[in-house]
Design a protein around this motif. Sequence first.
Motif, short mmCIF file in Angstrom:
data_model
loop_
_atom_site.label_atom_id
_atom_site.label_comp_id
_atom_site.label_asym_id
_atom_site.label_seq_id
_atom_site.Cartn_x
_atom_site.Cartn_y
_atom_site.Cartn_z
N THR A 144 -17.38 18.78 -48.58
CA THR A 144 -16.95 20.27 -48.40
C THR A 144 -15.82 20.55 -49.40
O THR A 144 -14.77 19.84 -49.07
N LEU A 145 -15.99 21.47 -50.36
CA LEU A 145 -14.74 21.75 -51.28
C LEU A 145 -14.61 23.12 -50.79
O LEU A 145 -15.30 24.09 -50.62
N ARG A 146 -13.15 23.48 -50.61
CA ARG A 146 -12.79 24.58 -50.30
C ARG A 146 -10.99 24.93 -50.71
O ARG A 146 -10.42 23.79 -51.00
N PRO A 147 -10.54 26.00 -50.80
CA PRO A 147 -9.25 26.36 -51.21
C PRO A 147 -8.36 25.72 -49.99
O PRO A 147 -8.76 25.82 -48.88
N ILE A 148 -7.10 25.30 -50.26
CA ILE A 148 -6.18 24.64 -49.33
C ILE A 148 -5.58 26.00 -48.54
O ILE A 148 -5.61 27.09 -49.23
N ARG A 149 -5.63 25.57 -47.31
CA ARG A 149 -4.71 26.79 -46.34
C ARG A 149 -3.54 26.41 -45.83
O ARG A 149 -3.22 25.30 -45.80
N PRO A 150 -2.57 27.45 -45.56
CA PRO A 150 -1.49 27.05 -44.79
C PRO A 150 -1.57 26.16 -43.76
O PRO A 150 -0.62 25.30 -43.36
N ASP A 151 -2.63 26.24 -42.97
CA ASP A 151 -2.86 25.26 -41.80
C ASP A 151 -3.23 24.06 -42.02
O ASP A 151 -3.67 23.20 -40.99
N PRO A 156 6.87 7.64 -51.34
CA PRO A 156 6.27 7.41 -50.35
C PRO A 156 5.77 8.29 -49.26
O PRO A 156 4.93 8.18 -48.58
N ARG A 157 6.43 9.46 -49.15
CA ARG A 157 5.91 10.55 -48.15
C ARG A 157 6.45 11.85 -48.87
O ARG A 157 7.25 12.05 -49.66
N LEU A 158 5.72 12.76 -48.28
CA LEU A 158 5.92 14.07 -48.63
C LEU A 158 6.95 14.93 -47.66
O LEU A 158 7.04 14.80 -46.34
N SER A 159 7.86 15.68 -48.24
CA SER A 159 8.83 16.16 -47.50
C SER A 159 8.20 17.67 -46.79
O SER A 159 7.19 17.96 -47.26
N GLU A 160 8.84 18.19 -46.11
CA GLU A 160 8.60 19.33 -45.16
C GLU A 160 8.51 20.58 -46.43
O GLU A 160 7.63 21.16 -46.27
N ARG A 161 9.29 20.27 -47.29
CA ARG A 161 9.41 21.28 -48.44
C ARG A 161 8.06 21.20 -49.35
O ARG A 161 7.54 22.06 -49.73
N ASP A 162 7.82 19.77 -49.60
CA ASP A 162 6.63 19.55 -50.50
C ASP A 162 5.35 20.17 -49.74
O ASP A 162 4.48 20.64 -50.48
N VAL A 163 5.29 19.75 -48.47
CA VAL A 163 3.93 20.13 -47.64
C VAL A 163 3.91 21.72 -47.58
O VAL A 163 2.87 22.19 -48.08
N ARG A 219 5.04 23.86 -50.00
CA ARG A 219 4.76 24.20 -51.38
C ARG A 219 3.26 23.79 -51.82
O ARG A 219 2.71 24.56 -52.43
N PHE A 220 2.79 22.73 -51.21
CA PHE A 220 1.59 22.33 -51.60
C PHE A 220 0.38 23.08 -51.12
O PHE A 220 -0.69 23.40 -51.28
N THR A 221 0.81 23.58 -49.52
CA THR A 221 -0.30 24.32 -48.79
C THR A 221 -0.22 25.74 -48.77
O THR A 221 -1.05 26.59 -48.34
N HIS A 222 0.83 26.32 -49.50
CA HIS A 222 0.87 27.81 -49.47
C HIS A 222 1.12 28.05 -51.26
O HIS A 222 1.85 27.71 -52.04
N VAL A 223 -0.20 28.70 -51.52
CA VAL A 223 -0.54 29.05 -52.95
C VAL A 223 -0.94 30.40 -52.72
O VAL A 223 -1.30 31.19 -51.97
#
Length: 892
Positions: free
Chosen positions: A26-33, A59-66, A68-72
């Motif tokens: 399944t392909l879809r846009p990323i969501r904040p959740d 090695p890991r994603l910071s809270e800021r990374d997460v 930024r990556f999920t809120h577009v």
Amino acid sequence: MTDAPAPPYPAHWEADVVLSDGGTATLRPIRPDDAELLLAFYDKVSDESKYYRFFAPYPRLSERDVYRFTHVDHRDRVALILTVGQEMIAVGRYDRVGPKDAEVAFLVQDAHQGRGAGSVLLEHLAQAARENGIERFRAEVLPDNVRMAHVFRQAGYQVAHDLEDGVLEFTLDIEPTATSLEVMAAREQRAEARSVERLLTPRSVAVIGASRSRDTIGQTLVRNLILGGFTGPVYAVNPAARAVAGVPAYPSVLDIPGEVDMAVVAVPADAVRDVVVECARKGVRGLLVVSSGFAETGPEGRERQRDLVRLTRAHGMRLLGPSALGVINTDPAVSLNASLARVVPPRGRVGFFCQSGELGTVILETVARRGLGLSTFVSAGNRADVSGNDLLQYWADDPATEVVLLYLESIGNPRKFSRIARRLAGEKPVVAVRSGRFTQGVPIGHTVARSAVPQAAVDAMFRQAGVLVVDTLDAMLDVAQVLAHQPLPAGPNIAIVGNSDALALLAADTAAEVGLPVVHHPTALRPDATPADFERVLREAVEDPAVHSVIAVYVSPVDVDGLPVAEVIARVAAASAKPVVATFLGSEGVPEPLRRLDESGVVIRGSVPSYPSPQAGVRALAKAAEYAEWRRRPRGDQPALEGIAEERARAMVDALLAEHPEGMDLEGELLYQFLRWYGITVVPAYPVRSLDEAVAAGRRLGWNVVLKATAPQLRQRPDLADVWRNIDSEAEMRTAWQTMTTTMGDPSTASFVVQRMVDAGVPTVIGGVEDRMFGPIVSFGLAGVTADLLGDLAYRIPPLTDVDVASMIREVRASPLLFGHRGGVHADVAALEDLLHRVGRLAYDLPEVVELELMPVIASPAGVSVLGARVRVTPVEPIVRTDWYARRLTRL
């Protein structure tokens, strides 16, 4: 970080896709959740893959990374993810770095690398970017990241790359090109073929719902698998049994000790969902659901069917059914009979797809009775997922299949069918029977979008794709016998050889009816002709260079053995490069004396089909000649058209629809300017409501004008009273006005216009519509009430080649009027073809143009003059026609 208003979620970007190994995702846009989903995904990515993505240890994603990556914003910053089940397996994103440029990057979980996830994400990101006005992607790739570099190099777009500071820099022009579309189509074909291969060549099969009771569906499936000689293990699933039909039974598919490639599901409809979940946990690769109780039962069942498809695809599997009869593969390496069929035809080189389970049983029995061997057979039932399109993709590369037969009760995606059938028919003949051709009926259980396309346009789509359409199952098998066993004819000419004057005359009459010229006139042998006589005249016929195919008619005299004559017919046919068919003793199929067998006993090419009547044999040869002629015909090219301003036309449409979201008809100068963006010039028409306005318009145009009524109910009158020509003065205009208002009535309802005269010629009409199912369709015909009543129109689906357009004009029955019929004008057909190309290009480029009509278009020796035009634009769903640019499975 502060919360901002969430941008609208682009649901139309969601898609079910097939990966290169045949599995689905399944392909879809990323969501904040999706934060937790992203973190779980990132934990499963290797350090090396992370390094390739970020060019440094990460090695890991910071809270800021997460965050930024999920809120577009789904415009300047877009991220698409691929999921299987509840797991994210890949993510692709772009970030705008300029008005028309964006940087693109991908990250694929290591366990799923090599499955084509990056290519699928690139296609869909490019489609999203084009919607947002982006024209180029830029990407930086480490030289060691061979797989990602390969994705960019093999994308088919215009690619430039350079090595700077130890990094490969790619620039991709993402405008679709012939090459990129070809690459996409090839990847789509391979992926969908492999997904069907999972169902046709499983290494192991589990029957879920197998019963110990005889004459039950579950036990029938197990017995057919065992008795059919399936080469892999068969498992039965029944919580209340230890064995079924001699096969060990297990309480659940999860309890089976070995791997399960395919699960055949025969449990009540309300239990199927739980079975699918267990199959997903087991790692089953494909599902065949024979259970009924889905869309064919009504709204509740239809929703149950949709849920079944969503669940199956989301867990990486393809679904055949529900309400399917099953699948058969006669390859000795597989010997699969996962069906409820009572009879299995012998092995052969014909692939057969049908939808109805009940009819599938009849088809198999009929095929077996005729001795027509099959390579594979699929009955898809409600075809909720796997459809005829998928089978066409599989058969394209299947060396065991040389002829494809389709019994279609509905077509879920005609645009895709047209595209892939045309590619397949270029290599292998495709013969189809379509039920509901004239009633437009759709079987219960088939979820199909409604279409307003006329039947003639649907038939034209099949012809354009090279698909042979016949009316009955018997006619389909008649044609299949020729195509499977005899060479294609090099032309239409036929020879008739036989020992019955009456049957030879029937053959000649039928040949005249279907357009096969009879040459080497019917050779009438005596009823008691010897085998030597038959051999002599048959050899004369096949050696005659004017003959392209031969039908041999043999009726045995009383107490005469026909075997020697059969041997003669078989021997001559085997040595001939021309097709030979027979009416031999009234037999049907390929009787034993006319067969040729390979070392494994399979009927092969050179065998001579026999028909109970010569009419059936001649009609079958006619279809073979039709297909051979289509194969020989050049496909043509899409010409480069000057004066096309697609971007300006699109900008105009977008601006108009922003002001008129309900849609609108273009009129006046707005209409003329819109058509000029595609090089289409309309002769202006000036509305007039009084005699004074008509006179003023005539003077403004310098006279030599026409006065005509344009109200729909008054156009194209048989008495030609709707137009008054050659008006060259005020007095002539007064006469025309008084006469026409007397004839037509109130000028306000007649919609009078004044227009300059153009060169005399043949009036034609060109149209275009956008259909929800078929996409753009272009039509052409001669204008006039007679052609309108007779429906004398030709249709094609863009994009149009020069061959498409040329044949489109000439197939109209009234087309001789364009070529000087009985001393008439010889129109500038080249100019007419150019205009058709422009209309086809406009219809292809702009799906918002839902209706377009140019009428009349006067085709004269000096060119073409468009005297009237109508264009309607309406908003279209964003999903319309995106399957041309990004692979996706149909969602209904």
